[in-house]
Design an enzyme around this catalytic site. Sequence first.
Site, short mmCIF file in Angstrom:
data_model
loop_
_atom_site.label_atom_id
_atom_site.label_comp_id
_atom_site.label_asym_id
_atom_site.label_seq_id
_atom_site.Cartn_x
_atom_site.Cartn_y
_atom_site.Cartn_z
N ASP A 140 0.86 -1.18 0.00
CA ASP A 140 0.00 0.00 0.00
C ASP A 140 0.90 1.23 0.00
O ASP A 140 1.87 1.27 0.74
CB ASP A 140 -0.92 0.00 1.23
CG ASP A 140 -2.17 0.85 1.01
OD1 ASP A 140 -2.04 2.01 0.56
OD2 ASP A 140 -3.27 0.36 1.29
N SER A 188 -10.85 9.77 7.56
CA SER A 188 -12.05 9.19 6.96
C SER A 188 -11.92 7.69 6.70
O SER A 188 -12.89 7.04 6.31
CB SER A 188 -12.37 9.91 5.64
OG SER A 188 -11.38 9.61 4.67
N ASN A 189 -10.72 7.13 6.91
CA ASN A 189 -10.54 5.68 6.74
C ASN A 189 -11.02 4.91 7.97
O ASN A 189 -11.34 3.73 7.90
CB ASN A 189 -9.05 5.32 6.56
CG ASN A 189 -8.41 5.96 5.33
OD1 ASN A 189 -7.23 6.24 5.33
ND2 ASN A 189 -9.20 6.17 4.29
N LEU A 190 -11.03 5.58 9.13
CA LEU A 190 -11.22 4.86 10.39
C LEU A 190 -12.62 4.26 10.54
O LEU A 190 -12.82 3.36 11.35
CB LEU A 190 -10.92 5.80 11.58
CG LEU A 190 -9.52 6.44 11.57
CD1 LEU A 190 -9.35 7.33 12.80
CD2 LEU A 190 -8.42 5.38 11.54
N GLN A 191 -13.57 4.74 9.74
CA GLN A 191 -14.94 4.24 9.78
C GLN A 191 -15.01 2.76 9.37
O GLN A 191 -15.95 2.06 9.67
CB GLN A 191 -15.79 5.13 8.85
CG GLN A 191 -17.14 4.62 8.41
CD GLN A 191 -17.10 4.10 6.97
OE1 GLN A 191 -16.02 3.83 6.43
NE2 GLN A 191 -18.26 3.95 6.36
N ARG A 192 -13.99 2.26 8.67
CA ARG A 192 -14.03 0.86 8.20
C ARG A 192 -12.67 0.17 8.20
O ARG A 192 -12.59 -1.05 8.23
CB ARG A 192 -14.63 0.79 6.79
CG ARG A 192 -13.77 1.53 5.76
CD ARG A 192 -14.52 1.84 4.48
NE ARG A 192 -13.64 2.57 3.57
CZ ARG A 192 -13.31 3.85 3.70
NH1 ARG A 192 -13.78 4.57 4.70
NH2 ARG A 192 -12.49 4.43 2.85
N ASP A 222 -9.37 -1.01 -4.91
CA ASP A 222 -10.64 -0.32 -5.11
C ASP A 222 -10.74 0.33 -6.48
O ASP A 222 -11.60 1.16 -6.70
CB ASP A 222 -10.81 0.75 -4.02
CG ASP A 222 -9.69 1.78 -4.06
OD1 ASP A 222 -8.76 1.61 -4.86
OD2 ASP A 222 -9.75 2.76 -3.28
N CYS A 236 -15.70 3.93 -3.77
CA CYS A 236 -16.25 4.10 -2.41
C CYS A 236 -16.10 5.55 -1.97
O CYS A 236 -16.94 6.07 -1.23
CB CYS A 236 -15.53 3.18 -1.44
SG CYS A 236 -15.95 1.46 -1.71
N CYS A 289 -11.12 11.58 -29.09
CA CYS A 289 -10.54 10.24 -29.25
C CYS A 289 -11.70 9.26 -29.35
O CYS A 289 -12.75 9.61 -29.89
CB CYS A 289 -9.60 9.92 -28.09
SG CYS A 289 -10.41 9.91 -26.48
#
Length: 393
Positions: A71, A78-82, A139, A197, A351
């Site tokens: 990674d 905002s990552n801590l929610q999941r 993702d 997401c 294009c």
Amino acid sequence: MALPPLVEPAAELSIDEIRRYSRHLIIPDVGMDGQKRLKNAKVLAVGAGGLGSPALLYLAAAGVGTLGIIDFDTVDESNLQRQVIHGVSDVGRPKAESAADSIREINPLVNVVIHNTTLDRDNVMEIFSQYDLIVDGTDNFATRYMVNDAAVLLGKPYVWGSIYRFDGQASVFWAENGPCYRCLYPEPPPPGMVPSCAEGGVLGVLCASIGSIQVNEAIKLITGIGEPLVGKLMVYDALEMEYRKIRVRKDPNCVLCGENPTLTELMEDYDDFCGAISAEAEEAIANSTITARELKDWQDAGKDLFLVDVREPAEWEINRIPGATLIPKGEILSGEALSRFPQDRQIVLHCKSGVRSAEALAALKAAGFKDAVHVQGGIVSWVNTVDPSLPSY
Ligand SMILES: [Zn+2]
């Protein structure tokens, strides 16, 4: 279809390991043999985000001997929610390092390998080759196709998962024993069709539902127990609380794992294949985008246009918009063709679908052609809305 264990057993378990894994050891199907296989296993988690977080926690607790984490991102509030492998004190730290610390806290017997880098076509083969199994928690479509292609080319299985709002999917792709991701999804969705997401949201706990399925499948593959999700797609609806298993067949025409594969090495550019555009291109097209219909109106009104088709000659042979000049994107990006662009006419780029023209527009604007615009949806949109008599591809 039951498959043989993916990993040979380690020579033995230590007294500490026997104590720690006793609840596995007393399950007859796992037992000493299965735990020794887990100990010997090398598993790579692609991404330490929504899916990677629960997956890494349970892989570590289960006693997988070597866990790789790739990674490049840092932990955001905002990552801590999941992304439950990271905590408040990790905000701002590299995710791979934060995840490694959590793993060591849960199980110091795990050998953690940190790849604090972006997975790309130059390193994916070398990194994947160090592992028995990949757990894909990416993702975005570009990385997803690259993970699939690298795994198939290396003959390795991988456990795939995806999440969006209340819906999740999981499967095991292993071309030697079943379909690959391209058999299921031969083409990426058109750019902008499937929100990420970050754009669409995700119920935090959905990550645990799908991530734990991925770990479950990883353990089964490593130890050779049960029926892995090879050739089967698990579809989960959290609102209805419903799991459905859909059969997925190997596509004999799959470009990668079919009978006559045409894709025998990694693609040149996965972002291009998936229609992902760079931040510069995103900025360039803001307020500088016209529709195919508007282009037609400009032409009908006799506006002095320099219409440039930035596709490749082979595509130009298939179809073209009247009045266009062919200048492939590469010649614009390299600067080679810049002298062909007039200062005193309205420049319009197009294009096939609007991705390459957005990149070319960014280069043109950077070179001073501030009023240049591009056509949203490219010639595909022209065929659909202006001239359906043109051939399409
Ligand atoms: Zn395939």
